[in-house]
Design an enzyme around this catalytic site. Structure first.
Site, PDB file in Angstrom:
ATOM      1  N   ASP A  41     -34.161  18.010   2.324  1.00 57.18           N
ATOM      2  CA  ASP A  41     -34.601  18.631   1.203  1.00 57.18           C
ATOM      3  C   ASP A  41     -35.677  17.696   0.194  1.00 57.18           C
ATOM      4  O   ASP A  41     -35.594  17.948  -0.913  1.00 57.18           O
ATOM      5  CB  ASP A  41     -33.486  19.075   0.280  1.00 57.18           C
ATOM      6  N   MET A  80     -22.548  21.822   4.396  1.00 56.75           N
ATOM      7  CA  MET A  80     -23.026  21.170   2.881  1.00 56.75           C
ATOM      8  C   MET A  80     -24.630  21.545   2.904  1.00 56.75           C
ATOM      9  O   MET A  80     -25.325  22.108   3.823  1.00 56.75           O
ATOM     10  CB  MET A  80     -22.933  19.644   3.525  1.00 56.75           C
ATOM     11  N   GLY A  81     -25.249  20.739   2.005  1.00 56.11           N
ATOM     12  CA  GLY A  81     -26.509  20.763   1.823  1.00 56.11           C
ATOM     13  C   GLY A  81     -27.137  21.103   0.174  1.00 56.11           C
ATOM     14  O   GLY A  81     -27.928  21.229   0.068  1.00 56.11           O
ATOM     15  N   ARG A  82     -26.017  21.184  -0.541  1.00 58.82           N
ATOM     16  CA  ARG A  82     -26.139  21.353  -1.904  1.00 58.82           C
ATOM     17  C   ARG A  82     -27.030  22.490  -2.229  1.00 58.82           C
ATOM     18  O   ARG A  82     -26.676  23.729  -1.662  1.00 58.82           O
ATOM     19  CB  ARG A  82     -26.590  19.915  -2.422  1.00 58.82           C
ATOM     20  N   GLY A 102     -25.593  32.500  15.624  1.00 60.25           N
ATOM     21  CA  GLY A 102     -25.564  34.081  15.676  1.00 60.25           C
ATOM     22  C   GLY A 102     -24.670  34.581  14.715  1.00 60.25           C
ATOM     23  O   GLY A 102     -23.932  35.480  14.824  1.00 60.25           O
ATOM     24  N   THR A 122     -31.266  11.809   4.492  1.00 59.94           N
ATOM     25  CA  THR A 122     -30.064  12.676   3.917  1.00 59.94           C
ATOM     26  C   THR A 122     -30.055  13.938   4.862  1.00 59.94           C
ATOM     27  O   THR A 122     -30.856  14.325   5.575  1.00 59.94           O
ATOM     28  CB  THR A 122     -30.738  13.412   2.337  1.00 59.94           C
ATOM     29  N   ASP A 154     -29.560  16.571   4.001  1.00 59.21           N
ATOM     30  CA  ASP A 154     -29.867  17.911   3.354  1.00 59.21           C
ATOM     31  C   ASP A 154     -31.452  18.482   3.866  1.00 59.21           C
ATOM     32  O   ASP A 154     -31.721  19.650   3.615  1.00 59.21           O
ATOM     33  CB  ASP A 154     -29.821  18.010   1.912  1.00 59.21           C
TER      34      ASP A 154
HETATM   35  O1  F6P Z   1     -26.767  14.872  -0.318  1.00 57.86           O
HETATM   36  C1  F6P Z   1     -26.019  14.867   0.785  1.00 57.86           C
HETATM   37  C2  F6P Z   1     -24.599  15.649   0.587  1.00 57.86           C
HETATM   38  O2  F6P Z   1     -23.857  15.451   1.680  1.00 57.86           O
HETATM   39  C3  F6P Z   1     -24.780  17.066   0.211  1.00 57.86           C
HETATM   40  O3  F6P Z   1     -25.195  17.881   1.239  1.00 57.86           O
HETATM   41  C4  F6P Z   1     -23.321  17.225  -0.273  1.00 57.86           C
HETATM   42  O4  F6P Z   1     -23.424  18.254  -1.269  1.00 57.86           O
HETATM   43  C5  F6P Z   1     -23.131  16.027  -1.248  1.00 57.86           C
HETATM   44  O5  F6P Z   1     -23.753  14.905  -0.284  1.00 57.86           O
HETATM   45  C6  F6P Z   1     -21.609  15.547  -1.255  1.00 57.86           C
HETATM   46  O6  F6P Z   1     -21.684  14.432  -1.835  1.00 57.86           O
HETATM   47  P1  F6P Z   1     -20.463  13.282  -1.989  1.00 57.86           P
HETATM   48  O7  F6P Z   1     -20.276  12.709  -0.683  1.00 57.86           O
HETATM   49  O8  F6P Z   1     -20.944  12.289  -2.996  1.00 57.86           O
HETATM   50  O9  F6P Z   1     -19.109  13.984  -2.299  1.00 57.86           O
END
Ligand code: F6P
Length: 324
Positions: A132, A172-174, A188, A128, A130
């Site tokens: 996480d 991204m990264g939720r 920076g 992933t 993220d």
């Molecule tokens: O979990 C990976 C991720 O790319 C997150 O960073 C993002 O919030 C989410 O998936 C987006 O999901 P989708 O592609 O289902 O809209």
């Protein structure tokens, strides 16, 4: 018990480097006389019996490609016990004796349920952008997503400087801070807004003006997306209403999920794909291939099924110090 036939699927959001893990797993399995069936479109494809036999050439020329050749999906049915039981029947009927899942913590929870309810042998490979997942310092795709984020922000900085503008760049990264912090430090950025922190608009405005007062022509604010993408627009509106500050918004979105994987992602994914097969040969399941202290190791699956936000406090301090 030695396995003659294993299944492989990707689940959840795709990430650059998944193909490297698929390639390494298939090649290592074949090297050890184990047959591999690719399962298309994640758990949903498994329930529909979407199988693809994998051979040496089906993973040729994919190491440099983003996305996943097996494709992926998010599968709400998997939350229900009866669908997991059905999946086990389908795999047994197909002759699949163990399952390797490449995905995030949600996908690993699904794999954990297969083990708990049916003792079906499972191995996880963290994939992933993220970064996480608990139990591992690294998830495949993070490095590439950060690199893409950096390249985008560098480009935005060029135009921001030319026009003396402020930009809110949403990454991204939720709920994870990882991408925002790393992209912020590496570009920076003047400010980084983390997903779990309430935005202090007054401070944001003061910081921007402090920068201008010492001759800065542009400001880049990295915004971590949080649970719902698009929060930058609300921040933009508040800055406008409260301080008459015109900030531009750029949401990087799915651009960060694509692209050719970096060396780091290719190398870690290759090690993880290889390690996953070794884990099955050594009967070490249910486990996950993890990175700890920079090494690819195995950890119990139960340690890798929750979310983690690593080092964020330390990196936040770094970012704040460097952006004075
Ligand atoms: O979990 C990976 C991720 O790319 C997150 O960073 C993002 O919030 C989410 O998936 C987006 O999901 P989708 O592609 O289902 O809209």
């Amino acid at each position: 018990m030695s396995f003659a036939h294993i299944g492989l699927l990707c689940s959840g959001g795709d990430s650059p480097g998944m193909n490297c893990a698929i390639r390494a797993l298939v090649r290592t399995a074949i090297f050890n006389g184990i047959q591999v069936t690719g399962i298309k479109r994640g758990y949903a494809g498994l329930l529909r019996g979407e199988f693809q036999p994998m051979n040496l050439s089906s993973v040729g020329n994919i190491i440099q490609r983003g996305g996943t050749i097996l494709q992926t999906s998010r599968c709400p049915e998997w939350m229900k016990k009866e669908f997991r039981a059905k999946a086990v029947d389908i795999m047994k009927h197909q002759g699949i004796e163990a399952l390797v899942v490449i995905g995030g913590d949600g996908s690993f929870n699904g794999a954990m349920a297969l083990w708990n309810e049916h003792q079906f042998p499972v191995i996880g490979i963290p994939g992933t952008i993220d970064n996480d997942i608990s139990g591992t310092e690294y998830t495949i795709g993070f490095d590439t997503a950060v690199q893409t984020g950096i390249e985008c922000v560098d480009k935005i900085r060029d135009t921001a400087h030319s026009h003396a503008r402020t930009f809110l760049v949403e990454v991204m990264g939720r709920n994870s801070s990882a991408i925002a912090l790393k992209v912020g430090v590496c570009t920076g950025a003047e400010n980084i807004l983390l997903p779990h922190e309430k935005v202090n608009h007054q401070k944001l405005n003061d910081d921007i003006h402090r920068g201008m007062a010492r001759g800065k022509d542009s400001s880049i604010i990295i915004v971590a997306e949080g649970p719902v993408a698009g929060r930058s627009y609300e921040i933009q509106n508040i800055l406008k209403d409260m301080f008459h500050l015109d900030a531009h918004v750029a949401i990087l979105g799915h651009v960060q999920r694509g692209g050719s994987p970096t060396a780091n992602d290719r190398f870690i994914a290759s090690q993880m794909g290889n390690k996953a097969v070794q884990a099955l040969i050594d009967e070490k399941f249910p486990t996950v291939t993890v990175v700890r202290d920079g090494k690819v190791l195995l950890a119990p699956l139960s340690e890798c099924i929750t979310k983690a936000d690593y080092n964020y406090a330390e990196y936040q301090t770094l970012a704040e110090t460097l952006s004075i």
